[in-house]
Design a protein around this motif. Structure first.
Motif, PDB file in Angstrom:
ATOM      1  N   MET A   1       0.747  -1.154 -11.316  1.00 20.66           N
ATOM      2  CA  MET A   1       1.589  -0.123 -10.706  1.00 20.66           C
ATOM      3  C   MET A   1       0.803   0.627  -9.630  1.00 20.66           C
ATOM      4  O   MET A   1       1.327   0.891  -8.551  1.00 20.66           O
ATOM      5  N   GLU A   2      -0.466   0.931  -9.918  1.00 23.94           N
ATOM      6  CA  GLU A   2      -1.293   1.609  -8.921  1.00 23.94           C
ATOM      7  C   GLU A   2      -1.481   0.735  -7.685  1.00 23.94           C
ATOM      8  O   GLU A   2      -1.397   1.215  -6.554  1.00 23.94           O
ATOM      9  N   GLN A   3      -1.727  -0.550  -7.908  1.00 22.94           N
ATOM     10  CA  GLN A   3      -1.905  -1.480  -6.790  1.00 22.94           C
ATOM     11  C   GLN A   3      -0.629  -1.555  -5.955  1.00 22.94           C
ATOM     12  O   GLN A   3      -0.659  -1.492  -4.726  1.00 22.94           O
ATOM     13  N   LEU A   4       0.497  -1.676  -6.620  1.00 18.32           N
ATOM     14  CA  LEU A   4       1.776  -1.779  -5.935  1.00 18.32           C
ATOM     15  C   LEU A   4       2.079  -0.504  -5.147  1.00 18.32           C
ATOM     16  O   LEU A   4       2.434  -0.569  -3.959  1.00 18.32           O
TER      17      LEU A   4
ATOM     18  N   GLN B   1       2.493   2.488  -0.131  1.00 14.04           N
ATOM     19  CA  GLN B   1       2.105   3.655   0.663  1.00 14.04           C
ATOM     20  C   GLN B   1       1.431   3.227   1.970  1.00 14.04           C
ATOM     21  O   GLN B   1       1.677   3.797   3.024  1.00 14.04           O
ATOM     22  N   GLU B   2       0.594   2.190   1.909  1.00 12.23           N
ATOM     23  CA  GLU B   2      -0.071   1.690   3.115  1.00 12.23           C
ATOM     24  C   GLU B   2       0.936   1.148   4.121  1.00 12.23           C
ATOM     25  O   GLU B   2       0.811   1.366   5.330  1.00 12.23           O
ATOM     26  N   ILE B   3       1.947   0.438   3.619  1.00 15.29           N
ATOM     27  CA  ILE B   3       2.994  -0.095   4.508  1.00 15.29           C
ATOM     28  C   ILE B   3       3.761   1.061   5.151  1.00 15.29           C
ATOM     29  O   ILE B   3       3.985   1.077   6.364  1.00 15.29           O
ATOM     30  N   ALA B   4       4.158   2.042   4.332  1.00 15.21           N
ATOM     31  CA  ALA B   4       4.916   3.187   4.849  1.00 15.21           C
ATOM     32  C   ALA B   4       4.100   3.954   5.884  1.00 15.21           C
ATOM     33  O   ALA B   4       4.628   4.351   6.924  1.00 15.21           O
ATOM     34  N   THR B   5       2.815   4.122   5.632  1.00 15.57           N
ATOM     35  CA  THR B   5       1.944   4.820   6.580  1.00 15.57           C
ATOM     36  C   THR B   5       1.812   4.027   7.870  1.00 15.57           C
ATOM     37  O   THR B   5       1.930   4.584   8.970  1.00 15.57           O
TER      38      THR B   5
ATOM     39  N   GLU C   1      11.183   5.716   0.774  1.00  9.98           N
ATOM     40  CA  GLU C   1      12.546   5.267   0.463  1.00  9.98           C
ATOM     41  C   GLU C   1      13.121   4.425   1.592  1.00  9.98           C
ATOM     42  O   GLU C   1      13.910   3.510   1.362  1.00  9.98           O
ATOM     43  N   THR C   2      12.730   4.713   2.835  1.00  7.36           N
ATOM     44  CA  THR C   2      13.152   3.900   3.974  1.00  7.36           C
ATOM     45  C   THR C   2      12.533   2.513   3.877  1.00  7.36           C
ATOM     46  O   THR C   2      13.181   1.513   4.193  1.00  7.36           O
ATOM     47  N   LEU C   3      11.305   2.456   3.417  1.00  3.96           N
ATOM     48  CA  LEU C   3      10.617   1.188   3.209  1.00  3.96           C
ATOM     49  C   LEU C   3      11.409   0.320   2.238  1.00  3.96           C
ATOM     50  O   LEU C   3      11.635  -0.867   2.490  1.00  3.96           O
ATOM     51  N   PHE C   4      11.868   0.898   1.139  1.00  2.00           N
ATOM     52  CA  PHE C   4      12.649   0.145   0.155  1.00  2.00           C
ATOM     53  C   PHE C   4      13.947  -0.350   0.764  1.00  2.00           C
ATOM     54  O   PHE C   4      14.385  -1.462   0.468  1.00  2.00           O
TER      55      PHE C   4
ATOM     56  N   ARG D   1       2.502  -6.260   3.357  1.00  2.00           N
ATOM     57  CA  ARG D   1       1.296  -5.438   3.539  1.00  2.00           C
ATOM     58  C   ARG D   1       0.248  -6.129   4.408  1.00  2.00           C
ATOM     59  O   ARG D   1      -0.415  -5.512   5.215  1.00  2.00           O
ATOM     60  N   TYR D   2       0.102  -7.443   4.211  1.00  4.09           N
ATOM     61  CA  TYR D   2      -0.916  -8.206   4.933  1.00  4.09           C
ATOM     62  C   TYR D   2      -0.247  -9.320   5.734  1.00  4.09           C
ATOM     63  O   TYR D   2      -0.368 -10.493   5.388  1.00  4.09           O
TER      64      TYR D   2
END
Length: 163
Positions: free
Chosen positions: A40-43, A48-52, A59-62, A88-89
Motif C-alpha cells: 500500500m505504501e509503495q502504491l 503521489q509521484e504520478i500526480a506530482t 482523484e483526477t489521477l484516478f 509511473r515509469y
C-alpha cells in the motif's frame, strides 16, 4: 467571509486529510484484497509521484487513468501494480515492452528462461537451462546459435537513448 462583523463563513477543508480520505475510499477494493502495508505504501508513493509529475490532484489521477474502474473490475493485484508502474515509469515500461517483443521473437523452448535486469542498470541477462538429457542440451546449443544476434541486441542495446 463577512468583514463588517468579523463572522467567518465555514469553509470545508480541502487539505491533505481530505485528499487522503478520498484516496483511501478509492483504494478500498485493494484493502479488501488483503494488500500488505508495504504494498500500500509503495502504491500510494507511485500514485503521489504520478500526480506530482502531472501536476494534478490524486482523484483526477484516478479519473484520468480509470484506476477506479480497474479496481472495481476485479483486476488482480499484480496486474494493477503493473499498470500503475507503467504509468509511473513510462520510459522503463516502453523498454521492457521492446525487450519482451525481442524475447518472443526468439521463441525460447520451455527449457530456456531469460531473465533481464528490470531496472536496466546492468547490461546483463541471465539464461537458465533446465536440461534432463543430451537432446535437450543439443536443442539449447542450437537455440543459442540461432538467436545469437537477438541475444546480443538485448545485451548491447542502449535502451536509455530510445525515443
Amino acid at each position: 467571509f463577512q468583514a463588517e462583523d468579523g463572522i467567518r463563513d465555514l469553509v470545508r477543508s480541502r487539505g491533505l486529510g481530505d485528499v487522503y480520505k478520498r484516496q483511501l475510499e478509492t483504494l478500498t477494493p485493494l484493502i479488501c484484497r488483503s494488500i500488505s502495508l508495504s504494498q500500500m505504501e509503495q502504491l500510494c508513493g507511485m500514485l503521489q509521484e504520478i500526480a506530482t509529475r502531472e501536476n494534478i490532484q490524486p482523484e483526477t489521477l484516478f479519473y484520468n487513468y480509470k484506476l477506479s474502474v480497474l479496481l472495481e473490475s476485479g483486476i488482480s493485484l499484480a496486474d494493477f501494480f503493473a499498470y500503475v508502474k507503467k504509468i509511473r515509469y513510462p520510459r522503463l515500461s516502453s523498454v521492457h515492452e521492446k525487450q519482451e517483443k525481442i524475447i518472443q521473437k526468439m521463441k525460447a523452448p520451455e527449457i530456456v528462461k531469460i531473465l533481464l535486469d528490470p531496472s536496466l542498470e546492468r547490461e546483463e541477462m541471465k539464461l537458465s537451462f533446465t536440461l534432463r538429457n543430451d537432446s535437450q542440451l543439443e536443442q539449447s546449443i542450437q537455440w543459442l546459435k540461432t538467436n545469437k544476434d537477438m541475444l546480443n541486441l538485448l545485451l548491447q542495446r542502449d535502451w536509455n537513448d530510445e525515443k
